[in-house]
Design an enzyme around this catalytic site. Structure first.
Site, short mmCIF file in Angstrom:
data_model
loop_
_atom_site.label_atom_id
_atom_site.label_comp_id
_atom_site.label_asym_id
_atom_site.label_seq_id
_atom_site.Cartn_x
_atom_site.Cartn_y
_atom_site.Cartn_z
N CYS A 282 9.21 -22.57 -5.36
CA CYS A 282 8.52 -23.86 -5.42
C CYS A 282 7.32 -23.85 -6.37
CB CYS A 282 8.06 -24.29 -4.02
SG CYS A 282 6.69 -23.30 -3.37
N GLN B 250 1.20 0.53 12.51
CA GLN B 250 0.35 -0.61 12.14
C GLN B 250 0.15 -0.61 10.63
OE1 GLN B 250 -3.26 -0.83 14.97
NE2 GLN B 250 -2.48 1.23 15.19
N ASN B 251 0.61 0.47 9.98
CA ASN B 251 0.37 0.58 8.54
C ASN B 251 1.30 -0.33 7.76
OD1 ASN B 251 -1.50 2.44 9.23
ND2 ASN B 251 -0.30 4.22 8.63
N CYS C 103 5.34 -18.62 -6.25
CA CYS C 103 6.61 -18.58 -5.52
C CYS C 103 7.73 -18.94 -6.51
CB CYS C 103 6.58 -19.58 -4.35
SG CYS C 103 8.18 -19.76 -3.53
N HIS D 236 2.62 -4.81 11.57
CA HIS D 236 1.78 -5.67 10.74
C HIS D 236 2.39 -5.98 9.38
CE1 HIS D 236 -1.85 -4.16 13.32
NE2 HIS D 236 -1.12 -5.06 13.93
N PRO E 144 -9.17 13.01 14.79
CA PRO E 144 -10.32 13.93 14.75
C PRO E 144 -11.55 13.35 15.45
CG PRO E 144 -9.92 12.98 12.57
CD PRO E 144 -8.80 12.52 13.45
P1 NAD Z 1 -8.71 2.14 11.30
O1 NAD Z 1 -9.13 2.23 9.89
O2 NAD Z 1 -9.39 1.18 12.21
O3 NAD Z 1 -8.86 3.58 12.02
C1 NAD Z 1 -8.40 4.76 11.45
C2 NAD Z 1 -8.47 5.87 12.49
O4 NAD Z 1 -7.90 7.01 11.91
C3 NAD Z 1 -9.89 6.25 12.93
O5 NAD Z 1 -9.92 6.34 14.36
C4 NAD Z 1 -10.11 7.64 12.31
O6 NAD Z 1 -10.88 8.49 13.14
C5 NAD Z 1 -8.70 8.14 12.24
N1 NAD Z 1 -8.45 9.12 11.17
C6 NAD Z 1 -9.05 9.26 9.97
N2 NAD Z 1 -8.48 10.26 9.28
C7 NAD Z 1 -7.50 10.76 10.08
C8 NAD Z 1 -6.54 11.80 9.90
N3 NAD Z 1 -6.49 12.54 8.78
N4 NAD Z 1 -5.68 12.03 10.94
C9 NAD Z 1 -5.73 11.31 12.07
N5 NAD Z 1 -6.61 10.32 12.28
C10 NAD Z 1 -7.48 10.04 11.28
O7 NAD Z 1 -7.16 1.89 11.27
P2 NAD Z 1 -6.15 1.27 12.34
O8 NAD Z 1 -6.51 1.72 13.72
O9 NAD Z 1 -4.80 1.57 11.83
O10 NAD Z 1 -6.37 -0.32 12.35
C11 NAD Z 1 -6.74 -1.09 11.29
C12 NAD Z 1 -5.71 -2.08 10.76
O11 NAD Z 1 -5.75 -1.88 9.37
C13 NAD Z 1 -4.29 -1.89 11.11
O12 NAD Z 1 -3.84 -3.12 11.54
C14 NAD Z 1 -3.53 -1.54 9.82
O13 NAD Z 1 -2.48 -2.45 9.61
C15 NAD Z 1 -4.51 -1.81 8.75
N6 NAD Z 1 -4.62 -0.76 7.71
C16 NAD Z 1 -3.50 -0.20 7.20
C17 NAD Z 1 -3.61 0.79 6.23
C18 NAD Z 1 -2.35 1.42 5.69
O14 NAD Z 1 -1.31 0.77 5.66
N7 NAD Z 1 -2.42 2.68 5.29
C19 NAD Z 1 -4.86 1.20 5.78
C20 NAD Z 1 -5.99 0.59 6.31
C21 NAD Z 1 -5.84 -0.38 7.30
#
Ligand code: NAD
Length: 249
Positions: free
Chosen positions: A154, A100-101, A151, A118, A218
């Site tokens: 355009c 999702q990152n 862009c 995403h 965690p």
């Molecule tokens: P979130 O921020 O909702 O949740 C993060 C989760 O990670 C929490 O449950 C937390 O307990 C856990 N966490 C924190 N530190 C950790 C570690 N060291 N190891 C393992 N787990 C740990 O994020 P999400 O669930 O990915 O959803 C949010 C949306 O935000 C997603 O759609 C994503 O695309 C986007 N997002 C992306 C980034 C990125 O690209 N790095 C950063 C923030 C949000």
């Protein structure tokens, strides 16, 4: 804490493994999660900025946030969790890595075949969807000299190449994610709060199809109950331990 032997045994060379990652995987790299400390930018919650409505209202404000995030991510490096998963994409031929990152750190660690649900913070697209521009393309300019960046086709505003709240996912990517969840023998959910759908629903799909489910986080999440193997640990620790246990046979 040693990983349970039944998990180690399940991760054999021919196993169909699906790994879903979220923001927690990049936390140790210094990329803030949305819901953790440091997730706020100025006084805005992500849900107030990561929407098409917010962009239509104030594209400059939304771009200031993305430009800030791009600068932050550019100065971060993949951490051991990214490196273990990247090595697994080479080691296990039937592993699918879904993230999702939007930060690109899995790819920077060398992961192959990453399904980005995403999109990517390193891609842009024409906000007006002008006919001369491709839907998305890579642009790693940091910082942009002008916000919103224009862009090149355009002259209208560019948008970040991510999927915002309320927008549909790329259909082909979603179909491949659902297939990987349904066919998984082992399904990992790593560092995600499991509240953003449809990503959060992949775990249910995997469970219904009989996968061994594993959560690495965690903290508890709405998905924690009913998980087969709960590793209450940070991703950069748990995945390294698991990788060591695999190496030890
Ligand atoms: P979130 O921020 O909702 O949740 C993060 C989760 O990670 C929490 O449950 C937390 O307990 C856990 N966490 C924190 N530190 C950790 C570690 N060291 N190891 C393992 N787990 C740990 O994020 P999400 O669930 O990915 O959803 C949010 C949306 O935000 C997603 O759609 C994503 O695309 C986007 N997002 C992306 C980034 C990125 O690209 N790095 C950063 C923030 C949000």
């Amino acid at each position: 804490m040693a990983p349970p032997q039944r998990l180690v045994d399940a991760l054999h060379a021919g196993a169909r493994i699906t790994v879903l990652t979220g923001a927690g995987v990049s936390a140790a790299s210094g990329v803030p999660t949305f819901r953790g400390a440091g997730g706020l930018w100025k006084t805005y919650r992500p849900e107030q900025l990561a929407t098409p409505e917010a962009f239509a209202r104030d594209p400059r404000l939304v771009w200031e946030w993305y430009d800030w995030r791009r600068q932050r991510v550019a100065s971060c490096e993949p951490n051991p969790a990214h490196h273990v998963l990247a090595a697994w994409t080479r080691r296990f031929p039937h592993l699918t890595l879904i993230t999702q990152n939007v930060d690109g750190l899995h790819e920077r660690a060398g992961a192959t075949r990453v399904l980005r649900m995403h999109g990517s913070i390193w891609e842009v697209g024409c906000w007006h969807g002008c006919a001369s521009a491709p839907r998305r393309w890579r642009d790693e300019t940091v910082p942009f000299p002008e916000l919103p960046p224009p862009c090149p086709h355009c002259g209208g505003p560019l948008r970040p190449g991510v999927v915002w709240f309320g927008e549909p996912l790329d259909e082909q990517v979603l179909a491949r994610c659902l297939e990987a969840a349904a066919s998984a023998e082992v399904f990992f959910t790593v560092g995600t709060s499991s509240v953003v759908y449809p990503a959060a629903g992949l775990l249910d799909v995997a469970r219904r199809h009989g996968a061994l489910t594993v959560e690495i986080n965690p903290d508890d999440t709405p998905s924690s109950e009913g998980i087969d193997v709960r590793m209450r640990e940070r991703a950069e620790v748990a995945l390294v331990e698991l990788d060591r246990a695999l190496a030890a046979g």
